[in-house]
Design a protein around this motif. Structure first.
Motif, PDB file in Angstrom:
ATOM      1  N   ASN A   1       0.913  -1.385  -0.023  1.00  0.00           N
ATOM      2  CA  ASN A   1       0.037  -0.144   0.236  1.00  0.00           C
ATOM      3  C   ASN A   1       0.764   1.174   0.077  1.00  0.00           C
ATOM      4  O   ASN A   1       0.420   2.233   0.351  1.00  0.00           O
ATOM      5  N   ASN A   2       2.090   1.133  -0.427  1.00  0.00           N
ATOM      6  CA  ASN A   2       3.092   2.341  -0.651  1.00  0.00           C
ATOM      7  C   ASN A   2       3.638   2.207  -1.819  1.00  0.00           C
ATOM      8  O   ASN A   2       4.769   2.026  -2.163  1.00  0.00           O
ATOM      9  N   GLY A   3       2.815   2.778  -2.868  1.00  0.00           N
ATOM     10  CA  GLY A   3       3.427   2.995  -4.107  1.00  0.00           C
ATOM     11  C   GLY A   3       2.363   2.922  -5.365  1.00  0.00           C
ATOM     12  O   GLY A   3       1.362   3.221  -4.994  1.00  0.00           O
ATOM     13  N   PHE A   4       2.788   2.639  -6.504  1.00  0.00           N
ATOM     14  CA  PHE A   4       1.998   2.703  -7.935  1.00  0.00           C
ATOM     15  C   PHE A   4       2.284   1.505  -8.372  1.00  0.00           C
ATOM     16  O   PHE A   4       3.265   0.777  -8.502  1.00  0.00           O
ATOM     17  N   ILE A   5       1.324   0.941  -9.119  1.00  0.00           N
ATOM     18  CA  ILE A   5       1.266  -0.139 -10.283  1.00  0.00           C
ATOM     19  C   ILE A   5       1.021   0.390 -11.404  1.00  0.00           C
ATOM     20  O   ILE A   5      -0.212   1.211 -11.641  1.00  0.00           O
ATOM     21  N   THR A   6       1.553   0.210 -12.489  1.00  0.00           N
ATOM     22  CA  THR A   6       1.208   0.554 -13.910  1.00  0.00           C
ATOM     23  C   THR A   6       1.498  -0.724 -14.530  1.00  0.00           C
ATOM     24  O   THR A   6       2.513  -1.578 -14.560  1.00  0.00           O
ATOM     25  N   PHE A   7       0.522  -0.934 -15.851  1.00  0.00           N
ATOM     26  CA  PHE A   7       0.668  -1.925 -16.675  1.00  0.00           C
ATOM     27  C   PHE A   7      -0.297  -1.682 -18.011  1.00  0.00           C
ATOM     28  O   PHE A   7      -1.047  -0.677 -17.995  1.00  0.00           O
ATOM     29  N   MET A   8       0.005  -2.067 -19.070  1.00  0.00           N
ATOM     30  CA  MET A   8      -0.736  -2.297 -20.222  1.00  0.00           C
ATOM     31  C   MET A   8      -1.458  -3.279 -20.365  1.00  0.00           C
ATOM     32  O   MET A   8      -1.489  -4.328 -19.669  1.00  0.00           O
ATOM     33  N   ALA A   9      -2.988  -2.902 -20.537  1.00  0.00           N
ATOM     34  CA  ALA A   9      -3.915  -3.893 -20.667  1.00  0.00           C
ATOM     35  C   ALA A   9      -4.813  -3.576 -21.778  1.00  0.00           C
ATOM     36  O   ALA A   9      -4.724  -2.582 -22.583  1.00  0.00           O
ATOM     37  N   LYS A  10      -5.381  -4.891 -22.341  1.00  0.00           N
ATOM     38  CA  LYS A  10      -6.201  -4.747 -23.675  1.00  0.00           C
ATOM     39  C   LYS A  10      -6.958  -5.840 -23.515  1.00  0.00           C
ATOM     40  O   LYS A  10      -6.867  -6.942 -23.057  1.00  0.00           O
TER      41      LYS A  10
ATOM     42  N   THR B   1      -3.397  -0.154 -23.499  1.00  0.00           N
ATOM     43  CA  THR B   1      -3.454   1.170 -22.810  1.00  0.00           C
ATOM     44  C   THR B   1      -2.859   1.126 -21.585  1.00  0.00           C
ATOM     45  O   THR B   1      -3.025   0.289 -20.810  1.00  0.00           O
ATOM     46  N   ARG B   2      -2.133   2.106 -21.218  1.00  0.00           N
ATOM     47  CA  ARG B   2      -1.377   2.182 -19.995  1.00  0.00           C
ATOM     48  C   ARG B   2      -2.620   2.536 -18.637  1.00  0.00           C
ATOM     49  O   ARG B   2      -3.263   3.196 -18.938  1.00  0.00           O
ATOM     50  N   PHE B   3      -2.396   1.728 -17.523  1.00  0.00           N
ATOM     51  CA  PHE B   3      -3.105   1.814 -16.570  1.00  0.00           C
ATOM     52  C   PHE B   3      -2.166   2.111 -15.393  1.00  0.00           C
ATOM     53  O   PHE B   3      -1.420   1.615 -15.250  1.00  0.00           O
ATOM     54  N   ILE B   4      -2.647   3.159 -14.549  1.00  0.00           N
ATOM     55  CA  ILE B   4      -1.792   3.453 -13.517  1.00  0.00           C
ATOM     56  C   ILE B   4      -2.803   3.629 -12.083  1.00  0.00           C
ATOM     57  O   ILE B   4      -3.977   4.035 -12.437  1.00  0.00           O
ATOM     58  N   TYR B   5      -2.557   2.989 -11.154  1.00  0.00           N
ATOM     59  CA  TYR B   5      -3.134   2.816  -9.969  1.00  0.00           C
ATOM     60  C   TYR B   5      -2.249   3.315  -8.424  1.00  0.00           C
ATOM     61  O   TYR B   5      -1.186   2.530  -8.398  1.00  0.00           O
ATOM     62  N   ASP B   6      -2.761   4.028  -7.776  1.00  0.00           N
ATOM     63  CA  ASP B   6      -2.163   4.704  -6.695  1.00  0.00           C
ATOM     64  C   ASP B   6      -2.577   3.565  -5.655  1.00  0.00           C
ATOM     65  O   ASP B   6      -3.696   3.234  -5.167  1.00  0.00           O
ATOM     66  N   LEU B   7      -1.638   2.712  -5.058  1.00  0.00           N
ATOM     67  CA  LEU B   7      -1.752   1.764  -4.157  1.00  0.00           C
ATOM     68  C   LEU B   7      -2.056   2.147  -2.628  1.00  0.00           C
ATOM     69  O   LEU B   7      -2.244   1.310  -1.819  1.00  0.00           O
ATOM     70  N   SER B   8      -2.008   3.536  -2.473  1.00  0.00           N
ATOM     71  CA  SER B   8      -2.133   3.762  -0.992  1.00  0.00           C
ATOM     72  C   SER B   8      -3.404   3.616  -0.390  1.00  0.00           C
ATOM     73  O   SER B   8      -3.857   3.594   0.727  1.00  0.00           O
ATOM     74  N   ASN B   9      -4.641   3.127  -1.310  1.00  0.00           N
ATOM     75  CA  ASN B   9      -5.830   2.771  -0.903  1.00  0.00           C
ATOM     76  C   ASN B   9      -6.052   1.225  -0.613  1.00  0.00           C
ATOM     77  O   ASN B   9      -6.974   0.895  -0.113  1.00  0.00           O
ATOM     78  N   VAL B  10      -4.982   0.674  -0.588  1.00  0.00           N
ATOM     79  CA  VAL B  10      -4.805  -0.784  -0.278  1.00  0.00           C
ATOM     80  C   VAL B  10      -4.589  -0.882   1.081  1.00  0.00           C
ATOM     81  O   VAL B  10      -3.825  -0.255   1.453  1.00  0.00           O
ATOM     82  N   PRO B  11      -5.440  -1.588   2.053  1.00  0.00           N
ATOM     83  CA  PRO B  11      -5.374  -1.713   3.120  1.00  0.00           C
ATOM     84  C   PRO B  11      -4.161  -2.519   3.655  1.00  0.00           C
ATOM     85  O   PRO B  11      -3.440  -3.315   2.957  1.00  0.00           O
ATOM     86  N   ALA B  12      -3.602  -2.361   4.684  1.00  0.00           N
ATOM     87  CA  ALA B  12      -2.349  -3.021   5.231  1.00  0.00           C
ATOM     88  C   ALA B  12      -2.337  -4.358   5.516  1.00  0.00           C
ATOM     89  O   ALA B  12      -1.554  -5.350   5.476  1.00  0.00           O
TER      90      ALA B  12
ATOM     91  N   ARG C   1       7.571   2.602  -5.954  1.00  0.00           N
ATOM     92  CA  ARG C   1       7.400   3.525  -4.772  1.00  0.00           C
ATOM     93  C   ARG C   1       6.962   4.934  -5.351  1.00  0.00           C
ATOM     94  O   ARG C   1       6.239   5.523  -4.503  1.00  0.00           O
ATOM     95  N   SER C   2       7.476   5.375  -6.339  1.00  0.00           N
ATOM     96  CA  SER C   2       7.035   6.862  -7.083  1.00  0.00           C
ATOM     97  C   SER C   2       6.827   6.542  -8.587  1.00  0.00           C
ATOM     98  O   SER C   2       7.563   5.491  -8.826  1.00  0.00           O
ATOM     99  N   LEU C   3       6.214   7.455  -9.070  1.00  0.00           N
ATOM    100  CA  LEU C   3       6.077   7.229 -10.512  1.00  0.00           C
ATOM    101  C   LEU C   3       7.333   7.826 -11.290  1.00  0.00           C
ATOM    102  O   LEU C   3       7.433   7.206 -12.335  1.00  0.00           O
ATOM    103  N   GLY C   4       8.232   8.439 -10.832  1.00  0.00           N
ATOM    104  CA  GLY C   4       9.486   8.999 -11.418  1.00  0.00           C
ATOM    105  C   GLY C   4       9.209   9.914 -12.509  1.00  0.00           C
ATOM    106  O   GLY C   4       8.131  10.437 -12.675  1.00  0.00           O
ATOM    107  N   ALA C   5      10.249   9.955 -13.268  1.00  0.00           N
ATOM    108  CA  ALA C   5      10.033  11.368 -14.310  1.00  0.00           C
ATOM    109  C   ALA C   5       9.902  10.647 -15.615  1.00  0.00           C
ATOM    110  O   ALA C   5       9.396  11.493 -16.464  1.00  0.00           O
TER     111      ALA C   5
END
Length: 167
Positions: free
Chosen positions: A66-75, A112-123, A147-151
């Protein structure tokens, strides 16, 4: 973290650190050619026109997901309810029956790129899961957890209106 899986270096899904669950024997997972980068992707394949047919791709266990981001391509194979949906979620106690939805992904017939902020995931969550339901096929590729999206993240903005001002 960080964690990356592009599916190019796997020779078999048996060699991955993911777990795969299906609720129907007519379903399967495969490494498929034609990924978002021209290489391989993970294919969810269901050939039973039954909305209760579920496929779960369970990512490896990470500390504090619950401390970071997940990104992936989906179709998806097509659009509309009959083509099913990919859904990001999590499980607790390594039990697929505890699957909880975080977000259903919009359907797209091109990667298509999908980005989700994992801070909403419970511990209490111990593994992230990508689920596919219904009929036909869907694919994911170029998955990253950071942990971060970076540049180097490309973000698409829709409905941007440009204007000018004068001093």
């Amino acid at each position: 973290l960080p964690y990356e899986e592009g599916f190019e270096t796997l020779t078999s899904l048996d060699n991955s650190c993911w777990d795969f669950y299906m609720t129907n024997s007519n379903s399967y997972f495969a490494l498929a050619e034609g990924g978002s980068d021209g290489g391989y992707s993970l294919q969810f394949d269901s050939w039973d026109a039954n909305t209760t047919d579920l496929l779960f791709a369970v990512l490896p266990r990470f500390d504090s997901i619950n401390n970071g981001f997940i990104t992936f391509m989906a179709k998806n194979n097509g659009t509309g309810d009959s083509y099913g949906y990919l859904t990001l979620g999590y499980i607790t106690n390594n039990d697929i029956n505890t699957f909880t939805t975080l977000q259903q992904l919009p359907q797209s017939t091109s990667f298509t790129r999908f980005i989700y902020d994992l801070s909403n995931v419970p511990a209490t969550a111990d593994r992230l899961v990508i689920m596919y339901n219904n009929y036909y096929r869907a694919w994911i590729d170029e998955l990253q957890i950071t942990r971060s999206l970076g540049a180097n993240v490309n973000i698409t903005v829709n409905d941007l209106t440009m204007g000018t001002t004068t001093p």
